[in-house]
Design an enzyme around this catalytic site. Structure first.
Site, PDB file in Angstrom:
ATOM      1  CB  CYS A 410      -0.943  -0.011   1.204  1.00 34.77           C
ATOM      2  SG  CYS A 410      -0.098  -0.032   2.810  1.00 34.77           S
ATOM      3  CG  HIS A 454      -4.717   0.411   3.581  1.00 38.79           C
ATOM      4  ND1 HIS A 454      -3.954  -0.381   2.758  1.00 38.79           N
ATOM      5  CD2 HIS A 454      -5.696   0.936   2.785  1.00 38.79           C
ATOM      6  CE1 HIS A 454      -4.436  -0.356   1.533  1.00 38.79           C
ATOM      7  NE2 HIS A 454      -5.500   0.449   1.531  1.00 38.79           N
ATOM      8  CG  ASP A 470      -7.423   1.228  -1.097  1.00 37.99           C
ATOM      9  OD1 ASP A 470      -6.218   1.272  -1.398  1.00 37.99           O
ATOM     10  OD2 ASP A 470      -7.867   0.512  -0.179  1.00 37.99           O
TER      11      ASP A 470
END
Length: 644
Positions: A410, A454, A470
């Site tokens: 991420c 994250h 995302d």
């Protein structure tokens, strides 16, 4: 004092003293970095074995001390902190058995060893630390009793009797302890300052650098627990918002200090939201997290202009926060010029291939920002992979990720996507926090672990404001090659890493401990007193109530101790009541006078009742001192019935 002036230690007493010191050292070793904890534990065992028969020379103790000091500073650096002090204490206690010779040294070892479990509370206040600390304290009381017996030259009684004596001692101090816990005024701030840790705990930060999240993402301990009151969000809505990062220097994302002073942004939230309470585990910062997006800041926190929450005090202990959140319908639809400039900032002469690609997409899409975002997500879905096994990037980190490796986690996806959007003229920023969580079946609450950390992206769209994107979630499932769950399951990659039934139960116990013990603050104290009829107790009233109960507890303690061990004998109590009857006639027993001599003196003065007293005294001496086999039950009745 010369060591020869104190009696030597017998093997059993030495074993008890060393075992107690090891038990006291254990909770502190468990809280140190694993390398130091294991090393100091092995060193303590080796020193105890080498010094079993005779003390080790001074030069060897000095060499061990220097080696352990070097290990502490190599692991923690020269910066002082709570963990550094605890590590030095553990090192000294590991060497202490090398100079244990006699009973005085054993008592000294126990006295110093008891500092270890309670120093561990500077690093952790969980139930395991408390249980180990109490076990060490109780074992120390048992060992001190054995050392007293050894010094007196008497054989130690059975362990069961020692345990009973220790239980009575603990019972004497328990009322005073409970009175102090429940009634002593709770302070908003400590009376003295406690230094911070030299080694920071893994947690969210206001900066993100390549590879900096691997320690955090490898930690499966809980970061927070959430209890929902009413509707719960779906999995796609469980984004726990933390620090928002704006500035990029080509390697590290940071949050400019001037952004912390901005007022909250203009936000319009959806009608349907979530009411919940979060319990945060201790961290070395002030970053609160909340479901995206919090309606307002709770008491003791501040809501920033980018939707992030900051606590007024460091979150050094477990804390609870009641919040409401809802999905944003419009999040800052009008972007101020200075914020727009910051959201488009890029370092000069970095990532030329990314900049060229973004300009090409802009020419092809015209003014359609959503088309550029969709094209970037489609590219991610088609050609990129998720893996933790990534090398550290070079100077043009985003170019290397987008055009060479095309694999990462991420941190890489969020950073590259934000740079790509900014290069295309779309304001963008990196949002850090946690995503997901799982529900503990024992308490019905949600657990979010540190490994759920994250990073995602927010892009600014005209008329709507900031919108969450995302890019990591866009990776195709068949190209997710290496995750923390797969690493934890081993080479076979069988079961994902999550707390099993035993772990769920242990976490439920930890949550209850945080609630009942660590969370007993001033508000909870006042709520408890309201049930007793005290609506609002002032600190002076609390001190007066505590002093009254403490005085009662101390009086009860003194009374119990004054009775002594022998006062518990019913036969002795009956004999002394009999003596008080004769005192009224001027025939009381003198303190040093033996029982038979006293009875003979009374029989000479009063032949009638004296002869019966003489017979009773003979039976009493036989039952009390000669350990006669007859039961004293009849004797107790005869002593109670006898009158002068």
């Amino acid at each position: 004092m010369d060591a020869r002036a104190t009696p030597p230690l017998d093997p059993h007493s030495r074993a008890w003293a060393l075992a107690t010191a090891g038990l006291a050292l254990l909770p502190l070793l468990l809280l140190l970095p694993p390398v130091l904890g294991l090393g100091f534990g092995l060193a303590a065992a080796a020193v105890a074995a080498l010094a079993w028969r005779r003390p080790r020379p001074g030069w060897l103790r000095l060499l061990l001390t220097l080696a352990m000091l070097a290990a502490v500073f190599a692991a923690m650096g020269a910066r002082p902190g709570r963990d550094t002090g605890c590590a030095l204490l553990a090192a000294m206690l590991a060497i202490k058995p090398a100079e244990t010779r006699g009973l005085r040294d054993a008592r000294s070892l126990l006295g110093f060893a008891l500092f270890a479990p309670f120093a561990g509370f500077l690093l952790d206040q969980g139930p395991l630390t408390m249980v180990l600390a109490l076990a060490a304290a109780l074992t120390a009381l048992l060992t001190l009793q054995r050392l007293a017996d050894a010094e007196a030259g008497v054989a130690p009684p059975p362990l069961r009797r020692h345990l009973a004596t220790t239980a009575r001692l603990v019972g004497l101090g328990l009322p005073l302890t409970l009175a102090a816990f429940w009634l002593f005024p709770r302070l908003a701030t400590p009376l003295w300052g406690v230094p911070e840790r030299a080694l920071a705990r893994p947690g969210l930060s206001d900066r993100m650098s390549p590879g900096g999240w691997l320690d955090l993402m490898a930690d499966d301990r809980p970061a927070l627990r959430a209890q929902f009151f009413g509707p719960m969000p779906g999995p796609e809505q469980m984004y726990w918002r933390g620090p928002v990062l704006w500035h990029y220097d080509g390697r590290t994302w940071t949050r400019p200090p001037w952004l912390r002073g901005l007022p909250p942004a203009q936000v319009r939230l959806a009608d349907a939201g979530w009411d919940y309470e979060i319990e945060l585990e201790p961290a070395d910062n002030r970053h609160l997290v909340a479901l995206d997006l919090p309606e307002a800041a709770p008491a003791g926190a501040r809501l920033g202009g980018d939707g992030s929450l900051t606590a007024q005090r460091p979150l050094a202990s477990p804390s609870r926060w009641r919040l409401r959140s809802a999905p944003p319908v419009a999040f800052e639809p009008t972007l101020r010029p200075r914020l727009r400039q910051q959201a488009l900032q890029l370092p000069p002469e970095r990532n030329p291939r990314t900049l060229a690609l973004a300009r090409q997409w802009r020419q092809q899409a015209g003014g359609d920002d959503r088309a550029i975002i969709g094209r970037a997500l489609g590219w991610t879905r088609a050609e990129f992979a998720y893996t933790l096994d990534t090398p550290l990037p070079g100077r043009d980190a985003v170019d290397e990720f987008l055009f060479q490796t095309r694999a990462g986690y991420c941190e890489h996806f969020a950073s590259a996507f934000t740079v790509l959007m900014r290069a295309a003229g779309i304001p963008a920023r990196v949002v850090t926090g946690y995503t997901g969580g799982y529900r503990n079946p024992f308490g019905g609450y949600w657990v979010v672990r540190r490994m759920d950390a994250h990073a995602w992206v927010e892009v600014w769209l005209d008329g709507q404001g900031w919108v969450r994107v995302d890019p990591t979630a866009a990776v195709a499932p068949e190209r997710i090659y290496d995750t923390l769950e797969q690493r934890a399951a081993g080479a076979g990659g069988q079961a994902p890493l999550r707390l099993d039934t035993l772990g769920d139960f242990a976490d439920w116990l930890r949550r209850g401990w945080n609630d009942l013990v660590l969370g007993f603050d001033a508000a909870r104290q006042q709520a408890m007193l309201r049930t007793l009829g005290l609506e609002r107790a002032s600190p002076a009233q609390l001190l007066a109530l505590f002093a009254a109960l403490a005085a009662l507890a101390v009086a009860a303690m003194v009374w119990r101790l004054a009775r002594g061990e022998r006062e518990r004998d019913p036969l002795l109590r009956a004999w002394r009541r009999l003596g008080r009857r004769y005192e009224k006639l001027g025939l009381g027993r003198a303190p040093p006078e033996p029982a038979l001599a006293w009875a003979q003196r009374v029989a000479a003065a009063r032949p009638g009742s004296g002869q019966a007293l003489l017979i009773l005294s003979q039976r009493f001496v036989a039952a009390r001192y000669a350990r006669a086999s007859q039961t004293p039950r009849q004797l107790l009745r005869d002593l109670a019935r006898h009158r002068p």
